[in-house]
Motif scaffolding. Structure first.
Motif, mmCIF file in Angstrom:
data_model
loop_
_atom_site.group_PDB
_atom_site.id
_atom_site.type_symbol
_atom_site.label_atom_id
_atom_site.label_comp_id
_atom_site.label_asym_id
_atom_site.label_seq_id
_atom_site.Cartn_x
_atom_site.Cartn_y
_atom_site.Cartn_z
ATOM 1 N N ALA A 20 44.726 40.860 36.849
ATOM 2 C CA ALA A 20 43.578 40.226 37.500
ATOM 3 C C ALA A 20 43.072 41.067 38.664
ATOM 4 O O ALA A 20 41.861 41.248 38.840
ATOM 5 C CB ALA A 20 43.964 38.829 37.984
ATOM 6 N N THR A 21 43.989 41.597 39.455
ATOM 7 C CA THR A 21 43.604 42.419 40.606
ATOM 8 C C THR A 21 42.907 43.695 40.155
ATOM 9 O O THR A 21 41.912 44.128 40.759
ATOM 10 C CB THR A 21 44.846 42.764 41.447
ATOM 11 O OG1 THR A 21 45.458 41.541 41.899
ATOM 12 C CG2 THR A 21 44.477 43.614 42.646
ATOM 13 N N GLU A 22 43.417 44.290 39.094
ATOM 14 C CA GLU A 22 42.801 45.516 38.571
ATOM 15 C C GLU A 22 41.385 45.245 38.073
ATOM 16 O O GLU A 22 40.454 46.015 38.331
ATOM 17 C CB GLU A 22 43.661 46.072 37.437
ATOM 18 C CG GLU A 22 43.144 47.381 36.857
ATOM 19 C CD GLU A 22 44.040 47.915 35.755
ATOM 20 O OE1 GLU A 22 43.669 48.928 35.140
ATOM 21 O OE2 GLU A 22 45.107 47.314 35.508
ATOM 22 N N LEU A 23 41.220 44.123 37.381
ATOM 23 C CA LEU A 23 39.902 43.772 36.860
ATOM 24 C C LEU A 23 38.934 43.442 37.995
ATOM 25 O O LEU A 23 37.748 43.795 37.943
ATOM 26 C CB LEU A 23 40.035 42.574 35.912
ATOM 27 C CG LEU A 23 38.981 42.420 34.813
ATOM 28 C CD1 LEU A 23 38.943 43.663 33.933
ATOM 29 C CD2 LEU A 23 39.289 41.195 33.960
ATOM 30 N N LEU A 24 39.439 42.773 39.037
ATOM 31 C CA LEU A 24 38.595 42.461 40.191
ATOM 32 C C LEU A 24 38.144 43.738 40.890
ATOM 33 O O LEU A 24 36.977 43.854 41.295
ATOM 34 C CB LEU A 24 39.360 41.568 41.174
ATOM 35 C CG LEU A 24 38.640 41.282 42.500
ATOM 36 C CD1 LEU A 24 37.341 40.522 42.262
ATOM 37 C CD2 LEU A 24 39.552 40.504 43.442
ATOM 38 N N ALA A 25 39.052 44.682 41.045
ATOM 39 C CA ALA A 25 38.695 45.945 41.699
ATOM 40 C C ALA A 25 37.568 46.643 40.947
ATOM 41 O O ALA A 25 36.640 47.201 41.556
ATOM 42 C CB ALA A 25 39.919 46.851 41.784
ATOM 43 N N SER A 26 37.629 46.585 39.623
ATOM 44 C CA SER A 26 36.577 47.194 38.812
ATOM 45 C C SER A 26 35.240 46.480 39.016
ATOM 46 O O SER A 26 34.186 47.121 39.121
ATOM 47 C CB SER A 26 36.985 47.149 37.337
ATOM 48 O OG SER A 26 35.964 47.668 36.515
ATOM 49 N N ALA A 27 35.288 45.143 39.096
ATOM 50 C CA ALA A 27 34.058 44.371 39.299
ATOM 51 C C ALA A 27 33.473 44.620 40.683
ATOM 52 O O ALA A 27 32.251 44.767 40.847
ATOM 53 C CB ALA A 27 34.344 42.882 39.110
ATOM 54 N N ALA A 48 26.882 43.408 38.115
ATOM 55 C CA ALA A 48 28.165 42.941 38.645
ATOM 56 C C ALA A 48 28.525 41.531 38.187
ATOM 57 O O ALA A 48 29.709 41.220 37.991
ATOM 58 C CB ALA A 48 28.146 42.995 40.170
ATOM 59 N N LEU A 49 27.521 40.671 38.031
ATOM 60 C CA LEU A 49 27.798 39.264 37.725
ATOM 61 C C LEU A 49 28.673 39.062 36.486
ATOM 62 O O LEU A 49 29.655 38.307 36.538
ATOM 63 C CB LEU A 49 26.483 38.498 37.574
ATOM 64 C CG LEU A 49 26.031 37.708 38.803
ATOM 65 C CD1 LEU A 49 24.655 37.096 38.565
ATOM 66 C CD2 LEU A 49 27.038 36.618 39.147
ATOM 67 N N PRO A 50 28.362 39.694 35.355
ATOM 68 C CA PRO A 50 29.226 39.480 34.181
ATOM 69 C C PRO A 50 30.666 39.919 34.420
ATOM 70 O O PRO A 50 31.601 39.289 33.914
ATOM 71 C CB PRO A 50 28.559 40.337 33.092
ATOM 72 C CG PRO A 50 27.156 40.538 33.552
ATOM 73 C CD PRO A 50 27.223 40.569 35.040
ATOM 74 N N LYS A 51 30.845 40.977 35.184
ATOM 75 C CA LYS A 51 32.200 41.463 35.462
ATOM 76 C C LYS A 51 32.953 40.484 36.364
ATOM 77 O O LYS A 51 34.144 40.211 36.163
ATOM 78 C CB LYS A 51 32.139 42.851 36.106
ATOM 79 C CG LYS A 51 31.579 43.935 35.182
ATOM 80 C CD LYS A 51 31.564 45.287 35.863
ATOM 81 C CE LYS A 51 31.044 46.372 34.926
ATOM 82 N NZ LYS A 51 31.949 46.562 33.755
ATOM 83 N N LEU A 52 32.269 39.952 37.371
ATOM 84 C CA LEU A 52 32.904 38.983 38.260
ATOM 85 C C LEU A 52 33.265 37.704 37.504
ATOM 86 O O LEU A 52 34.359 37.150 37.669
ATOM 87 C CB LEU A 52 31.967 38.654 39.427
ATOM 88 C CG LEU A 52 31.738 39.778 40.438
ATOM 89 C CD1 LEU A 52 30.590 39.427 41.372
ATOM 90 C CD2 LEU A 52 33.005 40.064 41.240
ATOM 91 N N MET A 53 32.359 37.237 36.662
ATOM 92 C CA MET A 53 32.627 36.019 35.903
ATOM 93 C C MET A 53 33.729 36.232 34.877
ATOM 94 O O MET A 53 34.477 35.302 34.564
ATOM 95 C CB MET A 53 31.348 35.536 35.214
ATOM 96 C CG MET A 53 30.295 34.991 36.167
ATOM 97 S SD MET A 53 30.914 33.650 37.227
ATOM 98 C CE MET A 53 31.473 32.467 36.011
ATOM 99 N N ASP A 54 33.851 37.443 34.378
ATOM 100 C CA ASP A 54 34.925 37.743 33.429
ATOM 101 C C ASP A 54 36.288 37.569 34.098
ATOM 102 O O ASP A 54 37.202 36.960 33.531
ATOM 103 C CB ASP A 54 34.760 39.175 32.912
ATOM 104 C CG ASP A 54 35.770 39.511 31.821
ATOM 105 O OD1 ASP A 54 35.967 38.679 30.918
ATOM 106 O OD2 ASP A 54 36.366 40.602 31.874
ATOM 107 N N VAL A 55 36.417 38.081 35.318
ATOM 108 C CA VAL A 55 37.673 37.909 36.061
ATOM 109 C C VAL A 55 37.914 36.429 36.352
ATOM 110 O O VAL A 55 39.018 35.907 36.172
ATOM 111 C CB VAL A 55 37.647 38.691 37.389
ATOM 112 C CG1 VAL A 55 39.004 38.592 38.084
ATOM 113 C CG2 VAL A 55 37.282 40.145 37.158
#
Length: 247
Positions: free
Chosen positions: A60-67, A105-112
């Protein structure tokens, strides 16, 4: 002689104790084996859960960093093209406008947020998404996600309180004055909140004014002036009070 007899008696007592222990062990062997097996299973489950939770939080942290890398990327409008030339290529890792960046950014944030809703990374992502949705005028979606942050993080956590403030602002933007007032008034009476009270009172005053409740609005603005004389909001609060008196 008596010493020898006493020694033999002790040996016999010890032998009988050992024999009773062996008999008890034999009778309860299956029970003891089952208990030991259950203990091992519980320990394995605890260890497995701890490993799974650590791995999940890391993902989750890795995905958030990417977003966040996208959400916080620089906005660099390209210079106008020279006459007769093709439009300049956008620099890698940058965006032409803030709206372009938000849309990316929105789709990436919502994915996390959707994949890891209860983790700290997921809650952070959902809060950032809610703020972005509010900025682009998608108030209903922002309201839903702010409420989800409150539910997951808890009303008294830092994210819960900031989400409540965001929710109050969104409700105002939607014209839902009574729920907005209730949300902001609740925040203004939270003695343990880390949020700046002068800012909360200003927004509460605006909500009252928008709802046509002039006396309540004036009281909120007056508190800013009286309780926070050094606040950056004092000038606006005085202007609001004067406007309300004229009305």
């Amino acid at each position: 002689m008596k010493r020898i007899e006493r020694h033999k008696l002790k040996e016999n007592d010890f032998a009988r104790s050992v024999e009773r222990a062996r008999e008890t062990l034999a009778e309860r062997r299956s029970e003891i084996t089952m208990t030991a097996t259950l203990v091992v299973i519980v320990l394995v489950l605890i260890g497995g859960y701890a490993w799974w939770r650590t791995a999940r939080n890391a993902r989750a942290t890795e995905l958030l960093a990417s977003a966040l890398a996208v959400a916080e990327a620089p906005v660099v409008p390209p210079p106008p093209p020279a006459p007769g030339s093709a439009p300049p290529v956008q620099q890698p890792g940058t965006f032409r406008t803030e709206r372009d960046r938000t849309d990316a950014a929105l789709p990436k944030l919502m994915d996390v947020a959707n994949k890891y809703p209860s983790t700290e990374a997921g809650i952070t992502a959902r809060y950032r998404a809610a703020s972005s949705l509010a900025e682009i005028g998608r108030y209903a979606d922002a309201e839903q996600n702010y409420q989800a942050v409150i539910d997951k993080a808890g009303r008294t956590s830092i994210y819960g309180r900031t989400a409540r403030l965001g929710l109050g602002n969104v409700l105002m933007a939607e014209g839902k004055n009574d729920p907005a007032i209730a949300t902001l008034r609740d925040l203004s009476t939270d003695g343990e909140s880390q949020l700046p009270l002068d800012g909360v009172l200003m927004q509460l005053g605006r909500a009252y004014a928008q709802a046509g409740k002039k006396e309540d609005a004036s009281r909120a603005f007056t508190r800013v002036v009286d309780e926070f004389p050094q606040s950056l909001y004092v000038v606006e609060a005085k202007e609001q009070i004067a406007t309300l008196k004229k009305g």
